[in-house]
Motif scaffolding. Sequence first.
Motif, PDB file in Angstrom:
ATOM      1  N   GLY A 129       0.824  -1.109  -0.034  1.00  0.00           N
ATOM      2  CA  GLY A 129      -0.140   0.248   0.102  1.00  0.00           C
ATOM      3  C   GLY A 129       0.725   1.192  -0.091  1.00  0.00           C
ATOM      4  O   GLY A 129       2.040   1.394   0.151  1.00  0.00           O
ATOM      5  N   THR A 130       0.127   2.340   0.207  1.00  0.00           N
ATOM      6  CA  THR A 130       0.742   3.570  -0.026  1.00  0.00           C
ATOM      7  C   THR A 130       0.160   4.478   1.152  1.00  0.00           C
ATOM      8  O   THR A 130      -0.611   4.123   2.113  1.00  0.00           O
ATOM      9  CB  THR A 130       0.281   4.599  -1.344  1.00  0.00           C
ATOM     10  N   LYS A 155       1.518  -5.254   3.561  1.00  0.00           N
ATOM     11  CA  LYS A 155       2.857  -4.388   3.347  1.00  0.00           C
ATOM     12  C   LYS A 155       2.086  -2.911   3.272  1.00  0.00           C
ATOM     13  O   LYS A 155       1.981  -2.553   2.203  1.00  0.00           O
ATOM     14  CB  LYS A 155       3.608  -4.735   2.663  1.00  0.00           C
ATOM     15  N   GLU A 158       5.831   2.569   4.377  1.00  0.00           N
ATOM     16  CA  GLU A 158       6.590   2.690   5.701  1.00  0.00           C
ATOM     17  C   GLU A 158       6.081   3.965   6.345  1.00  0.00           C
ATOM     18  O   GLU A 158       6.424   4.512   7.527  1.00  0.00           O
ATOM     19  CB  GLU A 158       7.908   3.070   5.447  1.00  0.00           C
ATOM     20  N   THR A 207       7.511   2.760  -9.123  1.00  0.00           N
ATOM     21  CA  THR A 207       7.794   1.473  -8.292  1.00  0.00           C
ATOM     22  C   THR A 207       6.836   0.760  -8.990  1.00  0.00           C
ATOM     23  O   THR A 207       7.231  -0.707  -8.891  1.00  0.00           O
ATOM     24  CB  THR A 207       7.230   1.829  -6.886  1.00  0.00           C
ATOM     25  N   LEU A 226      -1.646   3.060 -10.136  1.00  0.00           N
ATOM     26  CA  LEU A 226      -0.301   3.955 -10.081  1.00  0.00           C
ATOM     27  C   LEU A 226      -0.738   5.374 -10.198  1.00  0.00           C
ATOM     28  O   LEU A 226      -1.881   5.696  -9.821  1.00  0.00           O
ATOM     29  CB  LEU A 226       0.414   3.271 -11.357  1.00  0.00           C
TER      30      LEU A 226
HETATM   31  P1  NAD Z   1       5.864   4.574  -3.762  1.00  0.00           P
HETATM   32  O1  NAD Z   1       5.634   3.741  -5.100  1.00  0.00           O
HETATM   33  O2  NAD Z   1       7.042   5.099  -3.343  1.00  0.00           O
HETATM   34  O3  NAD Z   1       5.544   3.430  -2.662  1.00  0.00           O
HETATM   35  C1  NAD Z   1       4.330   2.278  -2.525  1.00  0.00           C
HETATM   36  C2  NAD Z   1       4.775   1.131  -1.720  1.00  0.00           C
HETATM   37  O4  NAD Z   1       5.920   0.587  -2.357  1.00  0.00           O
HETATM   38  C3  NAD Z   1       5.189   1.648  -0.465  1.00  0.00           C
HETATM   39  O5  NAD Z   1       4.565   0.611   0.465  1.00  0.00           O
HETATM   40  C4  NAD Z   1       6.651   1.193  -0.608  1.00  0.00           C
HETATM   41  O6  NAD Z   1       7.422   0.808   0.584  1.00  0.00           O
HETATM   42  C5  NAD Z   1       6.817   0.259  -1.875  1.00  0.00           C
HETATM   43  N1  NAD Z   1       8.085   0.661  -2.379  1.00  0.00           N
HETATM   44  C6  NAD Z   1       8.647   1.734  -2.783  1.00  0.00           C
HETATM   45  N2  NAD Z   1       9.824   1.666  -3.428  1.00  0.00           N
HETATM   46  C7  NAD Z   1       9.871   0.351  -3.734  1.00  0.00           C
HETATM   47  C8  NAD Z   1      10.924  -0.622  -4.487  1.00  0.00           C
HETATM   48  N3  NAD Z   1      11.962   0.158  -5.021  1.00  0.00           N
HETATM   49  N4  NAD Z   1      10.652  -1.959  -4.461  1.00  0.00           N
HETATM   50  C9  NAD Z   1       9.506  -2.532  -3.860  1.00  0.00           C
HETATM   51  N5  NAD Z   1       8.891  -1.635  -3.146  1.00  0.00           N
HETATM   52  C10 NAD Z   1       8.978  -0.350  -3.024  1.00  0.00           C
HETATM   53  O7  NAD Z   1       4.644   5.422  -3.817  1.00  0.00           O
HETATM   54  P2  NAD Z   1       4.089   6.407  -2.452  1.00  0.00           P
HETATM   55  O8  NAD Z   1       4.929   7.538  -2.343  1.00  0.00           O
HETATM   56  O9  NAD Z   1       3.849   5.487  -1.467  1.00  0.00           O
HETATM   57  O10 NAD Z   1       2.474   6.806  -3.291  1.00  0.00           O
HETATM   58  C11 NAD Z   1       2.326   8.122  -3.981  1.00  0.00           C
HETATM   59  C12 NAD Z   1       2.174   7.487  -5.605  1.00  0.00           C
HETATM   60  O11 NAD Z   1       1.059   6.653  -5.281  1.00  0.00           O
HETATM   61  C13 NAD Z   1       1.696   8.688  -6.412  1.00  0.00           C
HETATM   62  O12 NAD Z   1       2.330   8.289  -7.578  1.00  0.00           O
HETATM   63  C14 NAD Z   1       0.185   8.432  -6.606  1.00  0.00           C
HETATM   64  O13 NAD Z   1      -0.172   8.909  -7.659  1.00  0.00           O
HETATM   65  C15 NAD Z   1       0.050   6.884  -6.405  1.00  0.00           C
HETATM   66  N6  NAD Z   1      -1.251   6.429  -5.985  1.00  0.00           N
HETATM   67  C16 NAD Z   1      -2.027   5.851  -6.765  1.00  0.00           C
HETATM   68  C17 NAD Z   1      -3.410   5.525  -6.464  1.00  0.00           C
HETATM   69  C18 NAD Z   1      -4.393   4.960  -7.463  1.00  0.00           C
HETATM   70  O14 NAD Z   1      -5.375   4.326  -6.831  1.00  0.00           O
HETATM   71  N7  NAD Z   1      -3.995   4.722  -8.683  1.00  0.00           N
HETATM   72  C19 NAD Z   1      -3.703   5.842  -5.203  1.00  0.00           C
HETATM   73  C20 NAD Z   1      -2.736   6.418  -4.199  1.00  0.00           C
HETATM   74  C21 NAD Z   1      -1.630   6.683  -4.649  1.00  0.00           C
END
Ligand code: NAD
Length: 525
Positions: A129-130, A155, A158, A207, A226
């Motif tokens: 999740g996010t 998961k 963080e 990601t 995404l």
């Molecule tokens: P992020 O991609 O940084 O992190 C998301 C998840 O992935 C977290 O749990 C993180 O621990 C994990 N993660 C990060 N880097 C990783 C890696 N290299 N390998 C494996 N796991 C990894 O995103 P964020 O900052 O948490 O969220 C913001 C993004 O999410 C924005 O781009 C937003 O548009 C998008 N989002 C999309 C929706 C949707 O429904 N489409 C909803 C909410 C947020």
Amino acid sequence: MSRFVSIDPVNGETTAVYPVTSQNEIAEALCHARSYYDHWSGIPVAQRMKRLDVLKALIAEHLDELVETLASETGKTVQDALGGDIIPLIDAINWLQSAAPRHLRPQHIPGQRSTRLHCRPIGTVAVIGTWNYPFLTDGSSLLWALAAGCTVVWKPSEFATGSAIALHRLFREAELPVWLVTGGADVSTHLCNLAPDKLAFTGSSTTGRHILALLAENGTPSVMELSGKDAMIVLHDADIAIAAKSAVWARVVNAGQTCVAPQRIFVDARISARFTDECLACIKSLQQGRDFGPLRSDLQRALVNSMVVRAVQQGATLVTGGYCSSDTGYFYQPTLLTGCTDEMSVITDDLFGPVLAITEFNNEDEITLRSNSTEYGLGASIWSRDVSRATNLARQMRTGVVSINRETQFMASNPAIKFGGCRASGFGSVRGTAGLDEWVVWQPVAVTRRASFGRHLMPYRRESVGILRAFARLKCSNGMQARINAVRALVAAMHAWQVGTRKPSAPSNMPAATPSTLTSTRKER
Ligand code: NAD
């Protein structure tokens, strides 16, 4: 044991320290979830949904604690925590309780009497999740997967671990089969490598691509939610005051950290001055702390600021905002930019912050092309008093969802409406009945009351090929005369077949076909 800290974005202070779940513990969590699968999936869906009554009661009991944890950890205002996360979570439970038992029961297939579709949960699944709407987004996978009969390893981000721990405690008290693992990228990576039966990921497109590559190793299917770069299109006949207020709300709610938000605002040049004035008046009425909170991290704020500075260097006009609005914490003043052009990064790149980037258009014909010229495809909104013209335009948007005269966020928090992006914004669905379908396999079960050995089975007879040919022609025939001719040919072929079946059958010790008989058969065909 490895640990990570949680920082309060309002003041930048460390508020909590959490453990990073070790690889062994992640494997153990998946193992527990797998071992509970038979039990959970065996409970009838209506009874599974009854368990959610307990969850609702626990949420009511611990409401203040949930709001407090969520707000202090993510920097949300109390309104945003309640309106954007907790109420949608409760709505989701209520909707699933009534919709899931109906949707997941065996279904008829139109035109088929003896075959019905039965659903089987897909298995033990994972949710990564996010932080921006941790209860809404993660809940949209967790609750739907549980309703479908799956067991889950979760998961969370963080940056939202404390909120996830608080909610997970309630899941466990309600005896809902969710196992929590905590940490960052390494924990997600290991979870992906363990090959859950399906995985739902919400996060950035960058990601998401990385996760997809990991899942490909084991062929693990996934739902990907995404990033977005939504267009808001304001036509000259729109209710300008309401459109402007909505634009400000949609961009400032949750400090602009919403995936489905108007990051590109296309306004008809004839009304853009009035629209800008209305936006400015609305922004001026906002109060830091009451109406908007800080960004989630200092890094995020620096990125937003650098994109605004660059846009101004490239020729955009900074009408208001564009600065960090407090010495402590990660606040960023709601910002209004006009005169943006399609090449600027505020228009091309994911901008997770309270920035309204306005760009004008002179010709409605150009607007479809410009709004679709992005790799993302999450949402779009159209604003016009002419609903049929707006609907026409909406149908041309290459996005997962579109709203007319309303912010797209409302669609994203409605549990009944299927949500999900296309292209770089991901694939698959969350919420709605389509969200349930993601977690089940619809298995057609064909019932033949008395077992029978069809006449069509082997050994094949030459005459039956004639019948099949005639059938194929009948199925292709268009028009009355062609159909009559095809039926006649079919009747003739059946007659030939019947004559053939009356002939004495070949002796059972018939020799195997020689190459010469095979050749002659091929020729006859
Ligand atoms: P992020 O991609 O940084 O992190 C998301 C998840 O992935 C977290 O749990 C993180 O621990 C994990 N993660 C990060 N880097 C990783 C890696 N290299 N390998 C494996 N796991 C990894 O995103 P964020 O900052 O948490 O969220 C913001 C993004 O999410 C924005 O781009 C937003 O548009 C998008 N989002 C999309 C929706 C949707 O429904 N489409 C909803 C909410 C947020």
